[in-house]
Design a protein around this motif. Sequence first.
Motif, mmCIF file in Angstrom:
data_model
loop_
_atom_site.group_PDB
_atom_site.id
_atom_site.type_symbol
_atom_site.label_atom_id
_atom_site.label_comp_id
_atom_site.label_asym_id
_atom_site.label_seq_id
_atom_site.Cartn_x
_atom_site.Cartn_y
_atom_site.Cartn_z
ATOM 1 N N ILE A 166 0.860 -1.183 0.000
ATOM 2 C CA ILE A 166 0.000 0.000 0.000
ATOM 3 C C ILE A 166 0.897 1.234 0.000
ATOM 4 O O ILE A 166 1.913 1.262 0.703
ATOM 5 C CB ILE A 166 -0.911 0.038 1.255
ATOM 6 N N LYS A 167 0.524 2.253 -0.758
ATOM 7 C CA LYS A 167 1.244 3.519 -0.690
ATOM 8 C C LYS A 167 0.959 4.152 0.672
ATOM 9 O O LYS A 167 -0.196 4.297 1.060
ATOM 10 C CB LYS A 167 0.815 4.458 -1.817
ATOM 11 N N TYR B 162 5.632 1.453 -2.559
ATOM 12 C CA TYR B 162 4.611 0.713 -1.823
ATOM 13 C C TYR B 162 5.227 0.096 -0.574
ATOM 14 O O TYR B 162 6.344 -0.426 -0.614
ATOM 15 C CB TYR B 162 4.025 -0.401 -2.694
ATOM 16 N N LEU C 151 -0.716 1.420 9.157
ATOM 17 C CA LEU C 151 -0.810 1.734 7.732
ATOM 18 C C LEU C 151 -2.240 1.562 7.224
ATOM 19 O O LEU C 151 -2.780 2.436 6.535
ATOM 20 C CB LEU C 151 0.146 0.838 6.942
ATOM 21 N N THR D 12 1.293 7.152 1.683
ATOM 22 C CA THR D 12 0.615 8.442 1.558
ATOM 23 C C THR D 12 0.079 8.550 0.137
ATOM 24 O O THR D 12 0.507 7.806 -0.759
ATOM 25 C CB THR D 12 1.564 9.635 1.824
ATOM 26 N N ALA D 13 -0.805 9.476 -0.074
ATOM 27 C CA ALA D 13 -1.405 9.642 -1.401
ATOM 28 C C ALA D 13 -0.361 9.961 -2.463
ATOM 29 O O ALA D 13 -0.499 9.569 -3.619
ATOM 30 C CB ALA D 13 -2.472 10.734 -1.357
ATOM 31 N N THR E 119 -8.613 8.177 5.691
ATOM 32 C CA THR E 119 -8.693 9.224 4.665
ATOM 33 C C THR E 119 -9.999 9.173 3.875
ATOM 34 O O THR E 119 -10.382 10.153 3.253
ATOM 35 C CB THR E 119 -7.528 9.121 3.656
ATOM 36 N N ASP F 118 -6.179 1.292 -7.382
ATOM 37 C CA ASP F 118 -6.549 2.121 -6.237
ATOM 38 C C ASP F 118 -7.608 1.385 -5.434
ATOM 39 O O ASP F 118 -8.548 0.816 -6.001
ATOM 40 C CB ASP F 118 -7.083 3.474 -6.703
ATOM 41 N N ARG G 94 -6.509 4.553 -2.262
ATOM 42 C CA ARG G 94 -5.045 4.675 -2.198
ATOM 43 C C ARG G 94 -4.446 3.614 -3.097
ATOM 44 O O ARG G 94 -4.991 2.516 -3.235
ATOM 45 C CB ARG G 94 -4.613 4.473 -0.745
ATOM 46 N N THR H 13 -4.801 4.645 6.170
ATOM 47 C CA THR H 13 -5.363 4.667 4.811
ATOM 48 C C THR H 13 -6.883 4.721 4.873
ATOM 49 O O THR H 13 -7.515 5.496 4.158
ATOM 50 C CB THR H 13 -4.893 3.417 4.034
ATOM 51 N N LYS H 14 -7.482 3.906 5.739
ATOM 52 C CA LYS H 14 -8.947 3.872 5.871
ATOM 53 C C LYS H 14 -9.490 5.223 6.321
ATOM 54 O O LYS H 14 -10.514 5.691 5.831
ATOM 55 C CB LYS H 14 -9.357 2.775 6.859
#
Length: 144
Positions: A16-17, A25, A83, A19-20, A90, A109, A94, A87-88
Amino acid sequence: MPATTAITGLGIKFGIKATANATTYTDVAEVFDITPPQEMDDEIEATHYQSPDGFKEFIGGLTDPGECTFSLNYVPGNSAEQLILATKTTRKARGVRLTWPNGYTWTFDLLIRGFQPTAPLNDRLTAEVTGRVSGSIARAAASV
């Protein structure tokens, strides 16, 4: 008869990235079960008065990229949980990358919608993450 070319899932990575705007990854630690997205096309009925033999007719519509779920060994407060929950939080899709054992990748994404830890009495703690794919899935051969 040729020998099989079957492979196992051992070695799959799910990243997963962080940040945006990240360009790399971060692999989620200790993932053990992944259900990749299933793309399904909408069907649009195109039946008309002269449809052959009175059967319904259909044409393809937009493609729904589907959901993706994965499970991991859960350690409360560890970097994987941080992480995923960051992510959730936001509420925005992502970038994620699924790297198969042969190096082939799926990049897409993912809007993380669910995080479900489990706490059995006499077994490992696990968590299941559920996400909705947003947009298309890019598939690529392993880079050399």
